[in-house]
Enzyme design. Structure first.
Site, mmCIF file in Angstrom:
data_model
loop_
_atom_site.group_PDB
_atom_site.id
_atom_site.type_symbol
_atom_site.label_atom_id
_atom_site.label_comp_id
_atom_site.label_asym_id
_atom_site.label_seq_id
_atom_site.Cartn_x
_atom_site.Cartn_y
_atom_site.Cartn_z
ATOM 1 N N ASP A 195 -75.813 -10.423 6.463
ATOM 2 C CA ASP A 195 -77.360 -11.443 7.296
ATOM 3 C C ASP A 195 -76.248 -12.940 7.522
ATOM 4 O O ASP A 195 -76.510 -13.355 8.383
ATOM 5 C CB ASP A 195 -78.190 -11.401 5.938
ATOM 6 C CG ASP A 195 -78.028 -11.865 5.554
ATOM 7 O OD1 ASP A 195 -76.588 -12.251 4.969
ATOM 8 O OD2 ASP A 195 -78.472 -12.228 3.663
ATOM 9 N N HIS A 199 -75.764 -13.281 11.391
ATOM 10 C CA HIS A 199 -76.048 -15.059 12.077
ATOM 11 C C HIS A 199 -75.063 -15.751 12.708
ATOM 12 O O HIS A 199 -75.659 -16.641 13.621
ATOM 13 C CB HIS A 199 -76.161 -15.625 10.447
ATOM 14 C CG HIS A 199 -76.363 -17.327 10.310
ATOM 15 N ND1 HIS A 199 -77.886 -18.288 10.650
ATOM 16 C CD2 HIS A 199 -76.078 -18.546 11.194
ATOM 17 C CE1 HIS A 199 -77.898 -19.213 10.199
ATOM 18 N NE2 HIS A 199 -77.107 -19.689 10.379
ATOM 19 N N GLU A 200 -74.060 -15.746 12.831
ATOM 20 C CA GLU A 200 -73.294 -16.264 13.654
ATOM 21 C C GLU A 200 -73.211 -15.726 14.827
ATOM 22 O O GLU A 200 -72.761 -15.943 15.615
ATOM 23 C CB GLU A 200 -71.584 -16.158 12.764
ATOM 24 C CG GLU A 200 -71.542 -16.908 11.474
ATOM 25 C CD GLU A 200 -72.323 -18.546 11.775
ATOM 26 O OE1 GLU A 200 -72.352 -18.719 12.150
ATOM 27 O OE2 GLU A 200 -73.022 -19.132 10.069
ATOM 28 N N HIS A 203 -75.797 -17.323 16.278
ATOM 29 C CA HIS A 203 -76.173 -17.978 17.619
ATOM 30 C C HIS A 203 -75.370 -18.586 19.055
ATOM 31 O O HIS A 203 -75.410 -18.879 19.711
ATOM 32 C CB HIS A 203 -75.023 -19.448 16.443
ATOM 33 C CG HIS A 203 -75.123 -19.698 15.856
ATOM 34 N ND1 HIS A 203 -76.548 -20.514 15.771
ATOM 35 C CD2 HIS A 203 -74.878 -20.195 14.198
ATOM 36 C CE1 HIS A 203 -77.322 -21.046 14.864
ATOM 37 N NE2 HIS A 203 -76.251 -20.928 13.522
ATOM 38 N N TYR A 214 -78.614 -28.250 19.686
ATOM 39 C CA TYR A 214 -78.245 -28.099 18.103
ATOM 40 C C TYR A 214 -78.633 -29.537 16.777
ATOM 41 O O TYR A 214 -78.205 -30.090 16.841
ATOM 42 C CB TYR A 214 -76.666 -27.681 17.615
ATOM 43 C CG TYR A 214 -76.971 -27.099 16.272
ATOM 44 C CD1 TYR A 214 -76.959 -25.810 16.367
ATOM 45 C CD2 TYR A 214 -76.403 -27.467 15.471
ATOM 46 C CE1 TYR A 214 -76.945 -24.885 14.895
ATOM 47 C CE2 TYR A 214 -75.763 -27.203 13.634
ATOM 48 C CZ TYR A 214 -76.710 -25.961 14.096
ATOM 49 O OH TYR A 214 -76.036 -25.291 12.554
ATOM 50 N N GLU A 223 -81.493 -22.676 14.610
ATOM 51 C CA GLU A 223 -81.211 -21.435 12.965
ATOM 52 C C GLU A 223 -81.741 -20.554 12.313
ATOM 53 O O GLU A 223 -81.423 -19.685 12.311
ATOM 54 C CB GLU A 223 -80.595 -23.318 11.978
ATOM 55 C CG GLU A 223 -79.172 -24.137 11.381
ATOM 56 C CD GLU A 223 -78.632 -22.991 11.001
ATOM 57 O OE1 GLU A 223 -78.877 -22.118 10.359
ATOM 58 O OE2 GLU A 223 -77.425 -23.218 11.999
ATOM 59 N N ASP A 242 -83.150 -7.601 2.558
ATOM 60 C CA ASP A 242 -84.208 -8.809 1.400
ATOM 61 C C ASP A 242 -84.616 -9.552 2.460
ATOM 62 O O ASP A 242 -84.218 -10.005 3.040
ATOM 63 C CB ASP A 242 -83.771 -9.260 0.914
ATOM 64 C CG ASP A 242 -82.153 -9.059 0.963
ATOM 65 O OD1 ASP A 242 -82.728 -10.354 1.495
ATOM 66 O OD2 ASP A 242 -80.932 -8.810 0.795
ATOM 67 N N GLU A 247 -77.228 -13.988 0.488
ATOM 68 C CA GLU A 247 -77.654 -14.194 -1.231
ATOM 69 C C GLU A 247 -75.357 -12.943 -1.240
ATOM 70 O O GLU A 247 -75.604 -13.237 -2.368
ATOM 71 C CB GLU A 247 -78.364 -12.841 -1.575
ATOM 72 C CG GLU A 247 -78.611 -11.012 -0.932
ATOM 73 C CD GLU A 247 -78.787 -11.304 0.383
ATOM 74 O OE1 GLU A 247 -78.919 -12.684 1.022
ATOM 75 O OE2 GLU A 247 -78.784 -10.600 0.759
ATOM 76 N N ASP A 287 -77.263 -33.314 9.286
ATOM 77 C CA ASP A 287 -77.837 -32.135 9.450
ATOM 78 C C ASP A 287 -78.631 -32.523 11.284
ATOM 79 O O ASP A 287 -79.064 -31.315 10.852
ATOM 80 C CB ASP A 287 -78.362 -31.644 8.230
ATOM 81 C CG ASP A 287 -78.243 -30.187 8.512
ATOM 82 O OD1 ASP A 287 -77.363 -29.305 9.099
ATOM 83 O OD2 ASP A 287 -79.925 -29.459 8.697
ATOM 84 N N HIS A 292 -80.983 -27.463 8.973
ATOM 85 C CA HIS A 292 -80.812 -26.353 8.419
ATOM 86 C C HIS A 292 -81.805 -26.530 7.010
ATOM 87 O O HIS A 292 -81.893 -25.750 5.999
ATOM 88 C CB HIS A 292 -79.315 -26.355 7.495
ATOM 89 C CG HIS A 292 -78.327 -26.133 8.745
ATOM 90 N ND1 HIS A 292 -77.814 -26.532 8.952
ATOM 91 C CD2 HIS A 292 -77.597 -24.910 8.589
ATOM 92 C CE1 HIS A 292 -76.802 -25.904 9.883
ATOM 93 N NE2 HIS A 292 -77.203 -25.069 9.138
HETATM 94 CA CA LIG Z 1 -79.050 -8.536 0.917
HETATM 95 CA CA LIG Z 2 -80.360 -11.302 2.918
HETATM 96 ZN ZN LIG Z 3 -75.960 -21.459 11.095
#
Ligand SMILES: [Ca+2]
Ligand SMILES: [Ca+2]
Ligand SMILES: [Zn+2]
Ligand SMILES: [Ca+2]
Ligand SMILES: [Ca+2]
Length: 446
Positions: A195, A199-200, A203, A214, A223, A242, A247, A287, A292
């Site tokens: 994840d 995520h990166e 972007h 941003y 984000e 999940d 995590e 931020d 975030h």
């Molecule tokens: Ca996971």
């Molecule tokens: Ca996850």
């Molecule tokens: Zn980010």
């Protein structure tokens, strides 16, 4: 492109050390300037370190492809050039210094020495491969820019003065490079999570599509977009995934929760105490206006429309009863929303309207989807629920003379659309005509 010190890659990817900053507004509206492609680009990116679209700002990272050291076997994936090659680069021992391809004496990358970054390299590479495959297989989007551009992943950077904390990961828009810290102090290397890698990458996808800036609510949607696709790709390759973000790199806990954003100090409603108000001076220290934090709002909406729940008294039925089908419908709506509807400075209110538009265009006959999307936003305090009531032609939640006017107009214009048929074909004979006006009058008279 020669007028620019560094181009975004779209123009061939060169750097020119002796050029002078000279952005032009051209025909762009105020706050926008021409980039090296002749397109209007929000001047916010001029302020952000290392982020530019062909402008002469400092690319921040000292990264030159010709300086990267080779080994006998390099971690380079040319298996699917149409989705872009993947180059995985080791930054262990510094922050963009002494870069080498993650390399090995043999075709296998199984050395356990941290300095070689084999383990991190394999994670970054594998998760990146899956991210590219997901975006292509589900959305027809190739590479980081939609045109099969290469991906560069820099892994295991470490703390140095002037660098970023090694317990982090980031996307650099000037170079289109994904970068992951070594972790430590309760964290695994930041490339060790599907994840986070997605995520990166997302972007980059956002920078090349909507261009959401941003800061403030646009930044929060930027984000959240990254978290949402992180969830979707993890779900694709890890048995449904999940409802937490990050995590896998935390020894305990996670970075964010989709089910309950306040678990990680994020608001799940615009009236929640964690909601961050508009900041006229967005910068690192705040931020960028809470990007975030407020991302919890749209993260929660994504969870609600896929899984369904009642939130602050508003029932949000899932898009589909089957979780996989629900997830796929949400993925289609989010992808269309980001790729074809959102603009750089949109806020939540506009984002809601555009998501409803995207939903209606993708699924024009599906009132349930439309209502679910509206209810999801309404449950976080943005906009209101939408109820389709036959007879309420102008959808103002009451039935009166105005609806007769609307119905007459539909009859005069001919060819009603699906929504108009649903609302106006009151005698259910498949067409709208004078008989439906009689029904409507009876409805009004009670
Ligand atoms: Ca996971
Ligand atoms: Ca996850
Ligand atoms: Zn980010
Ligand atoms: Ca009405
Ligand atoms: Ca009829």
């Amino acid at each position: 492109c020669e007028e620019y010190c560094w181009d975004y890659g779209d123009c061939g990817g060169g750097s020119y050390s002796d050029c002078v900053v000279s952005p032009q507004q051209g025909n762009c509206e105020n706050g926008y300037i021409l980039d090296c492609n002749g397109e209007c680009f929000n001047d916010w990116y001029m302020q952000f370190p290392g982020v530019g679209n062909g402008f002469c700002n400092d690319p921040w990272l000292d990264y030159a492809e010709e300086d990267i050291v080779l080994g006998p076997y390099n971690m380079v994936d040319e298996s699917n050039p149409s989705l872009g090659n993947i180059y995985t680069i080791n930054s262990y021992g510094g922050f963009y210094t002494d870069l080498s391809y993650v390399n090995s004496e043999t075709p296998e990358f199984t050395e356990s020495s941290t300095s070689l970054s084999h383990k991190s390299g394999v994670s970054a590479h594998d998760y990146q491969r899956k991210t590219l495959d997901y975006f292509w297989n589900h959305h027809g989007y190739s590479g980081i820019d939609g045109n099969g551009k290469r991906t560069i992943s820099v892994v295991n950077y470490t703390n140095v003065a002037g660098g970023l904390d090694q317990r982090n990961a980031f996307y650099n828009a000037a170079l289109d490079v994904l970068t992951y810290g070594l972790g430590g102090n309760g964290y695994r290397p930041f490339c060790a999570a599907q994840d986070i890698v997605t995520h990166e990458f997302t972007h980059g996808y956002t920078a090349h599509t909507s261009g959401l800036i941003y800061r403030n609510q646009a930044g929060a949607m930027n984000e959240s977009m990254s978290d949402v696709f992180g969830y979707l790709v993890e779900a694709e390759y890890q048995n449904g995934g999940d409802w937490t973000q990050g995590e896998d790199v935390h020894y305990t806990g996670a970075s964010r929760s989709f089910i309950n954003p306040p678990d990680y100090n994020q608001p799940d409603h615009v009236d929640h105490p964690y909601f961050v108000a508009y900041n006229p001076n967005p910068q690192w220290s705040n931020d960028f206006g809470g990007v975030h934090y407020n991302s919890g709002i749209t993260n929660k909406i994504m969870y609600l429309v896929i899984a369904g729940d009642t939130h602050y008294g508003i029932e949000v039925p899932p898009l589909e009863e089957n979780l996989n089908a629900s997830r796929q419908a949400a993925a289609n709506i989010w992808f269309a929303w980001s790729s074809f509807y959102l603009d750089p400075e949109d806020d939540f209110e506009i984002g809601r309207v555009k998501m409803l538009q995207a939903c209606n265009d993708l699924y024009p006959d599906n009132f349930n989807y439309y209502q679910t999307i509206a209810s999801g936003w309404a449950s976080t305090g943005i906009g209101s629920e939408i109820v389709f009531t036959p007879g309420d032609l102008n959808q103002d939640q009451s039935i009166n003379i105005l609806d007769i006017v609307e119905l007459v107009n539909i009859i005069l214009n001919g060819s009603p659309d699906e929504t108009q048929l649903y609302l106006g074909d009151l005698n259910s004979d498949g067409s709208i005509n004078i008989l439906d006006i009689i029904e409507l009058v009876n409805l009004i008279l009670g």
